[in-house]
Design an enzyme around this catalytic site. Structure first.
Site, PDB file in Angstrom:
ATOM      1  N   GLU A  12      41.444   9.697  94.381  1.00 18.79           N
ATOM      2  CA  GLU A  12      40.583  10.771  93.900  1.00 18.79           C
ATOM      3  C   GLU A  12      39.688  10.269  92.765  1.00 18.79           C
ATOM      4  O   GLU A  12      38.563   9.864  92.985  1.00 18.79           O
ATOM      5  CB  GLU A  12      41.414  12.005  93.526  1.00 18.79           C
ATOM      6  CG  GLU A  12      42.059  12.601  94.790  1.00 18.79           C
ATOM      7  CD  GLU A  12      42.764  13.925  94.590  1.00 18.79           C
ATOM      8  OE1 GLU A  12      43.031  14.316  93.425  1.00 18.79           O
ATOM      9  OE2 GLU A  12      43.055  14.585  95.611  1.00 18.79           O
TER      10      GLU A  12
HETATM   11  C1  HEC Z   1      38.630  13.581  95.535  1.00 15.19           C
HETATM   12  C2  HEC Z   1      38.745  15.008  95.603  1.00 15.19           C
HETATM   13  C3  HEC Z   1      39.335  15.771  94.442  1.00 15.19           C
HETATM   14  C4  HEC Z   1      39.013  15.672  93.110  1.00 15.19           C
HETATM   15  C5  HEC Z   1      38.053  14.726  92.453  1.00 15.19           C
HETATM   16  C6  HEC Z   1      39.783  16.703  92.443  1.00 15.19           C
HETATM   17  N1  HEC Z   1      40.526  17.404  93.335  1.00 15.19           N
HETATM   18 FE1  HEC Z   1      41.673  19.009  92.960  1.00 15.19          FE
HETATM   19  N2  HEC Z   1      42.474  18.877  94.774  1.00 15.19           N
HETATM   20  C7  HEC Z   1      42.058  18.021  95.763  1.00 15.19           C
HETATM   21  C8  HEC Z   1      43.033  18.035  96.840  1.00 15.19           C
HETATM   22  C9  HEC Z   1      42.941  17.234  98.124  1.00 15.19           C
HETATM   23  C10 HEC Z   1      44.040  18.927  96.448  1.00 15.19           C
HETATM   24  C11 HEC Z   1      45.332  19.222  97.184  1.00 15.19           C
HETATM   25  C12 HEC Z   1      46.307  18.118  96.843  1.00 15.19           C
HETATM   26  C13 HEC Z   1      47.744  18.458  97.194  1.00 15.19           C
HETATM   27  O1  HEC Z   1      48.072  19.627  97.332  1.00 15.19           O
HETATM   28  O2  HEC Z   1      48.551  17.527  97.293  1.00 15.19           O
HETATM   29  C14 HEC Z   1      43.646  19.456  95.155  1.00 15.19           C
HETATM   30  C15 HEC Z   1      44.342  20.430  94.459  1.00 15.19           C
HETATM   31  C16 HEC Z   1      43.888  21.025  93.296  1.00 15.19           C
HETATM   32  C17 HEC Z   1      44.436  22.205  92.690  1.00 15.19           C
HETATM   33  C18 HEC Z   1      45.596  23.027  93.219  1.00 15.19           C
HETATM   34  C19 HEC Z   1      45.142  24.266  93.921  1.00 15.19           C
HETATM   35  C20 HEC Z   1      46.255  24.921  94.683  1.00 15.19           C
HETATM   36  O3  HEC Z   1      46.052  26.030  95.197  1.00 15.19           O
HETATM   37  O4  HEC Z   1      47.351  24.359  94.798  1.00 15.19           O
HETATM   38  C21 HEC Z   1      43.723  22.445  91.544  1.00 15.19           C
HETATM   39  C22 HEC Z   1      43.911  23.579  90.563  1.00 15.19           C
HETATM   40  C23 HEC Z   1      42.752  21.384  91.429  1.00 15.19           C
HETATM   41  N3  HEC Z   1      42.857  20.556  92.513  1.00 15.19           N
HETATM   42  C24 HEC Z   1      41.911  21.190  90.360  1.00 15.19           C
HETATM   43  C25 HEC Z   1      41.246  19.981  90.136  1.00 15.19           C
HETATM   44  C26 HEC Z   1      40.728  19.542  88.853  1.00 15.19           C
HETATM   45  C27 HEC Z   1      40.822  20.314  87.570  1.00 15.19           C
HETATM   46  C28 HEC Z   1      40.136  18.331  89.061  1.00 15.19           C
HETATM   47  C29 HEC Z   1      39.483  17.419  88.041  1.00 15.19           C
HETATM   48  C30 HEC Z   1      40.326  16.998  86.944  1.00 15.19           C
HETATM   49  C31 HEC Z   1      40.293  18.028  90.469  1.00 15.19           C
HETATM   50  N4  HEC Z   1      40.990  19.029  91.071  1.00 15.19           N
HETATM   51  C32 HEC Z   1      39.755  16.909  91.083  1.00 15.19           C
HETATM   52  C33 HEC Z   1      40.930  17.254  95.751  1.00 15.19           C
HETATM   53  C34 HEC Z   1      40.311  16.857  94.563  1.00 15.19           C
END
Ligand code: HEC
Ligand code: HEC
Length: 343
Positions: A150
């Protein structure tokens, strides 16, 4: 003489009774009442009893300066190793808080293995991530920063980059006496995320008493959503997000595929056999704008997703009519952000 008197009384009495039965409306005594739908058509409004879905609670009171700081961090690519990926790259607020791809692309073109859930209303979830491995939004924020697929960075790296920015130095100092630190970065981002609520979905307006805001089909879709048992898992203010359930309780969803590590779900967190293929039930708020669906992004459309749910979570083949109406209902769950309905 007596007979005549009785007759004189009985005739007008029965006339009155007939008048009452056939002409006077009986709305007050029947469970179904006639009302007017959005399309102007008359329809029967079915009373569903105690609603398993609650309207979105009012937005929490948050310090505006923290929200603003968190918003800036959320959109800042310096949180990634190559300064190219921000949280918003995968959680685009103009795309329902997702990237609308099956799997997200992180730094160096790395592709992930689960679908990015929406950040809208994530503050309502019992835990974060599909497998619930982060207990809070604060804890969650560290995940993507360190994930090599990520943002591929580390708190040390991020903190040293941000410390070079005088504007950040000043904004942090205004809300956190100890300035820029991993905990403060995470807290500011989490505070911003808590502000990402989407009120005034048409369905919420319906729950709050605007009985004419839904069309006949949408209301019928809701009735079937409840009657078929979808609300045993998708319920409460988040219409999901408040429990963990197995994907495939009425049939083996993973039977004809070779399950990946991510497909093991909560088993990866607890190591318990009973948690294999168990996932956080996702919120259905704004679900019309967050395709594709499921942790593996395997359902391209809402229609596909609803069919799969009928088969694997309820053990029934839903009729085409059921699916069409439930999908119509799901479209009423899109709320507003910054005064506009999410699209
Ligand atoms: C490269 C893509 C990517 C980036 C960059 C990213 N995310 Fe995500 N995010 C995801 C993915 C894919 C998941 C699900 C991962 C899992 O459940 O294992 C996720 C899950 C989440 C969730 C959980 C939501 C839920 O309903 O469970 C949150 C809140 C979130 N991200 C916030 C953030 C924040 C804040 C950042 C920056 C610090 C960020 N993400 C950066 C792809 C990304
Ligand atoms: C036994 C619990 C359960 C029942 C009943 C249930 N669901 Fe689900 N639902 C889940 C779980 C768990 C997921 C996440 C599956 C995954 O991706 O691993 C899910 C995912 C979904 C999704 C995809 C959301 C997204 O963002 O990816 C939709 C849409 C959905 N359900 C609709 C329905 C409908 C409509 C019904 C009734 C026909 C229903 N569900 C019944 C547990 C349930």
């Amino acid at each position: 003489m007596r007979l005549k008197r009785l007759f004189l009384f009985a005739v007008p009495a029965s006339a009155l009774l007939l008048l009452y039965v056939f002409i006077v409306p009986h709305d007050a005594n029947t469970p179904e009442s006639v009302s007017r739908g959005q399309d102007g058509a008359q329809f029967l409004e079915v009373s569903i009893g105690r609603e398993p879905i609650l309207p979105l609670p009012p937005a929490p009171q948050l310090a505006p300066e923290k929200v603003a700081l968190g918003k800036r961090l959320f959109h800042d690519p310096r949180l990634s190793h190559d300064n190219r990926i921000s949280c918003a790259s995968c959680h685009d607020l103009s795309k329902g808080g997702t990237d609308r791809s099956r799997f997200s692309t992180g730094i160096n073109g790395a592709v992930g293995d689960v679908n990015a859930p929406t950040v809208f209303n994530a503050g309502l979830n019992v835990a974060q991530f599909w497998d619930g491995r982060a207990k809070s939004l604060e804890e969650q924020a560290a995940g993507p920063v360190h994930n090599p697929a990520e943002m591929g960075s580390s708190w040390d790296e991020v903190v040293s980059k941000l410390r070079k920015d005088e504007e950040y130095q000043a904004s942090f100092r205004r809300v956190y006496p100890d300035g820029i630190s991993p905990a403060n970065i995470a807290e500011a981002i989490a505070t911003f995320e808590r502000s990402l609520t989407t009120p005034n979905a048409r369905f919420d307006r319906y729950l709050r008493g605007e009985k004419n805001v839904l069309s006949r089909d949408e209301l019928e879709g809701y009735r079937r959503f409840v009657d078929h048992g979808c609300t045993s898992c998708h319920q409460g203010a988040g219409i999901g997000g408040n429990m963990f359930q197995r994907f495939g309780i009425m049939g083996d969803f993973f039977k004809d595929r070779s399950p990946t590590r991510a497909d093991q779900g909560r088993f990866n967190v607890t190591g318990l056999e009973e948690d294999r293929h168990v996932f956080k039930v996702p919120t259905l708020r704004n679900v019309a704008v967050t395709s594709p669906y499921f942790h593996d992004g395997s359902a391209r459309t809402l229609t596909d997703a609803v069919r799969v749910m009928g088969k694997y979570q309820l053990g029934k083949g839903l009729s085409e009519q059921d699916v069409r109406l439930i999908v119509a209902f799901l479209h009423t769950l899109s709320g507003e952000w910054q005064g506009e309905v999410l699209k």
